[in-house]
Design a protein around this motif. Structure first.
Motif, PDB file in Angstrom:
ATOM      1  N   PHE A  77      10.785  -2.569  -2.103  1.00 43.86           N
ATOM      2  CA  PHE A  77      10.244  -3.930  -2.197  1.00 43.86           C
ATOM      3  C   PHE A  77       9.967  -4.501  -0.810  1.00 43.86           C
ATOM      4  N   ASN A  78      10.916  -4.326   0.102  1.00 40.10           N
ATOM      5  CA  ASN A  78      10.744  -4.847   1.467  1.00 40.10           C
ATOM      6  C   ASN A  78       9.568  -4.188   2.173  1.00 40.10           C
ATOM      7  N   LEU A  79       9.382  -2.893   1.941  1.00 38.56           N
ATOM      8  CA  LEU A  79       8.235  -2.195   2.522  1.00 38.56           C
ATOM      9  C   LEU A  79       6.926  -2.764   1.964  1.00 38.56           C
ATOM     10  N   LEU A  80       6.869  -2.942   0.652  1.00 37.44           N
ATOM     11  CA  LEU A  80       5.664  -3.533   0.038  1.00 37.44           C
ATOM     12  C   LEU A  80       5.431  -4.956   0.535  1.00 37.44           C
ATOM     13  N   LYS A  81       6.501  -5.697   0.727  1.00 35.43           N
ATOM     14  CA  LYS A  81       6.388  -7.074   1.222  1.00 35.43           C
ATOM     15  C   LYS A  81       5.800  -7.088   2.634  1.00 35.43           C
ATOM     16  N   GLU A  82       6.256  -6.165   3.464  1.00 33.12           N
ATOM     17  CA  GLU A  82       5.736  -6.055   4.834  1.00 33.12           C
ATOM     18  C   GLU A  82       4.251  -5.683   4.821  1.00 33.12           C
ATOM     19  N   ILE A  83       3.890  -4.723   3.982  1.00 33.02           N
ATOM     20  CA  ILE A  83       2.490  -4.298   3.877  1.00 33.02           C
ATOM     21  C   ILE A  83       1.630  -5.430   3.323  1.00 33.02           C
ATOM     22  N   ALA A  84       2.161  -6.154   2.336  1.00 29.43           N
ATOM     23  CA  ALA A  84       1.421  -7.287   1.760  1.00 29.43           C
ATOM     24  C   ALA A  84       1.121  -8.328   2.831  1.00 29.43           C
ATOM     25  N   THR A  85       2.095  -8.596   3.678  1.00 30.11           N
ATOM     26  CA  THR A  85       1.900  -9.564   4.769  1.00 30.11           C
ATOM     27  C   THR A  85       0.830  -9.071   5.735  1.00 30.11           C
ATOM     28  N   ASN A  87      -1.621  -7.136   5.026  1.00 26.63           N
ATOM     29  CA  ASN A  87      -2.910  -7.198   4.330  1.00 26.63           C
ATOM     30  C   ASN A  87      -3.280  -8.617   3.907  1.00 26.63           C
ATOM     31  N   ARG A  88      -2.477  -9.569   4.341  1.00 27.77           N
ATOM     32  CA  ARG A  88      -2.713 -10.999   4.078  1.00 27.77           C
ATOM     33  C   ARG A  88      -2.670 -11.364   2.601  1.00 27.77           C
ATOM     34  N   PHE A  89      -1.846 -10.649   1.851  1.00 23.33           N
ATOM     35  CA  PHE A  89      -1.585 -11.034   0.473  1.00 23.33           C
ATOM     36  C   PHE A  89      -0.392 -11.979   0.478  1.00 23.33           C
ATOM     37  N   SER A  90      -0.411 -12.942  -0.418  1.00 23.65           N
ATOM     38  CA  SER A  90       0.661 -13.933  -0.444  1.00 23.65           C
ATOM     39  C   SER A  90       1.882 -13.468  -1.217  1.00 23.65           C
ATOM     40  N   SER A  91       1.785 -12.337  -1.896  1.00 21.97           N
ATOM     41  CA  SER A  91       2.936 -11.856  -2.654  1.00 21.97           C
ATOM     42  C   SER A  91       2.894 -10.341  -2.781  1.00 21.97           C
ATOM     43  N   VAL A  92       4.044  -9.789  -3.090  1.00 18.71           N
ATOM     44  CA  VAL A  92       4.149  -8.352  -3.322  1.00 18.71           C
ATOM     45  C   VAL A  92       3.363  -7.981  -4.570  1.00 18.71           C
ATOM     46  N   SER A  93       3.385  -8.848  -5.570  1.00 20.10           N
ATOM     47  CA  SER A  93       2.649  -8.576  -6.815  1.00 20.10           C
ATOM     48  C   SER A  93       1.160  -8.382  -6.554  1.00 20.10           C
ATOM     49  N   LYS A  94       0.597  -9.196  -5.672  1.00 19.45           N
ATOM     50  CA  LYS A  94      -0.828  -9.058  -5.361  1.00 19.45           C
ATOM     51  C   LYS A  94      -1.111  -7.742  -4.648  1.00 19.45           C
ATOM     52  N   GLU A  95      -0.212  -7.336  -3.766  1.00 18.86           N
ATOM     53  CA  GLU A  95      -0.360  -6.052  -3.069  1.00 18.86           C
ATOM     54  C   GLU A  95      -0.297  -4.900  -4.059  1.00 18.86           C
ATOM     55  N   VAL A  96       0.679  -4.936  -4.959  1.00 17.90           N
ATOM     56  CA  VAL A  96       0.835  -3.868  -5.950  1.00 17.90           C
ATOM     57  C   VAL A  96      -0.377  -3.829  -6.876  1.00 17.90           C
ATOM     58  N   SER A  97      -0.835  -4.981  -7.320  1.00 14.06           N
ATOM     59  CA  SER A  97      -2.016  -5.055  -8.189  1.00 14.06           C
ATOM     60  C   SER A  97      -3.229  -4.471  -7.482  1.00 14.06           C
ATOM     61  N   PHE A  98      -3.429  -4.850  -6.218  1.00 10.77           N
ATOM     62  CA  PHE A  98      -4.547  -4.332  -5.427  1.00 10.77           C
ATOM     63  C   PHE A  98      -4.472  -2.809  -5.314  1.00 10.77           C
ATOM     64  N   ARG A  99      -3.287  -2.287  -4.996  1.00  9.03           N
ATOM     65  CA  ARG A  99      -3.121  -0.840  -4.832  1.00  9.03           C
ATOM     66  C   ARG A  99      -3.353  -0.101  -6.142  1.00  9.03           C
ATOM     67  N   LEU A 100      -2.855  -0.643  -7.232  1.00  8.54           N
ATOM     68  CA  LEU A 100      -3.024   0.005  -8.534  1.00  8.54           C
ATOM     69  C   LEU A 100      -4.491   0.025  -8.940  1.00  8.54           C
ATOM     70  N   ILE A 101      -5.138  -1.114  -8.854  1.00  6.49           N
ATOM     71  CA  ILE A 101      -6.564  -1.198  -9.248  1.00  6.49           C
ATOM     72  C   ILE A 101      -7.403  -0.324  -8.325  1.00  6.49           C
ATOM     73  N   ASN A 102      -7.096  -0.332  -7.043  1.00  5.98           N
ATOM     74  CA  ASN A 102      -7.842   0.487  -6.088  1.00  5.98           C
ATOM     75  C   ASN A 102      -7.669   1.972  -6.381  1.00  5.98           C
ATOM     76  N   SER A 103      -6.486   2.377  -6.809  1.00  8.80           N
ATOM     77  CA  SER A 103      -6.282   3.798  -7.115  1.00  8.80           C
ATOM     78  C   SER A 103      -7.008   4.219  -8.380  1.00  8.80           C
ATOM     79  N   LEU A 104      -7.293   3.286  -9.272  1.00  7.32           N
ATOM     80  CA  LEU A 104      -8.004   3.594 -10.509  1.00  7.32           C
ATOM     81  C   LEU A 104      -9.513   3.569 -10.344  1.00  7.32           C
TER      82      LEU A 104
END
Length: 108
Positions: A77-85, A87-104
């Motif tokens: 979670f902390n790693l995703l939070k750092e990456i989200a920051t 990538n200028r995402f305001s939350s980890v959920s947005k980062e995860v959503s972006f990564r999932l949709i991008n992989s599809l």
């Protein structure tokens, strides 16, 4: 009163600044007034009918969304939070959503 960081469409921000200049009221007071006025006049029953979401600069009507839940370690979670920051995402959920949709998506 709690502080929140909001993203506001540029056109709406221009309009808010016009109201601010004309009324000499703060943006905070204007937004709170708009919310109170909407709540008083429309209630929350019609909010989904009036709600439009701005997603990656494409406006579309609100669609039914599905929620998924996963469990990850605190380190993950902390790693995703750092990456989200980064990538200028305001939350980890947005980062995860972006990564999932991008992989599809074929067009990354």
């Amino acid at each position: 009163m709690k502080k929140y960081l909001l993203s506001i469409d540029e056109k709406n921000m221009i309009y808010l600044n016009e109201i601010k200049n004309n009324t000499k009221a703060s943006i905070k007071k204007i937004i709170n007034y708009i919310i109170a006025n909407y709540k008083e006049n429309n209630g929350f029953n019609n909010i989904e009918n009036n709600l439009v979401i701005n997603h990656h600069s494409d406006t579309f009507e609100k669609k039914k969304m599905k929620e998924i839940r996963i469990k990850i370690s605190e380190d993950e979670f902390n790693l995703l939070k750092e990456i989200a920051t980064q990538n200028r995402f305001s939350s980890v959920s947005k980062e995860v959503s972006f990564r999932l949709i991008n992989s599809l998506n074929e067009n990354k």
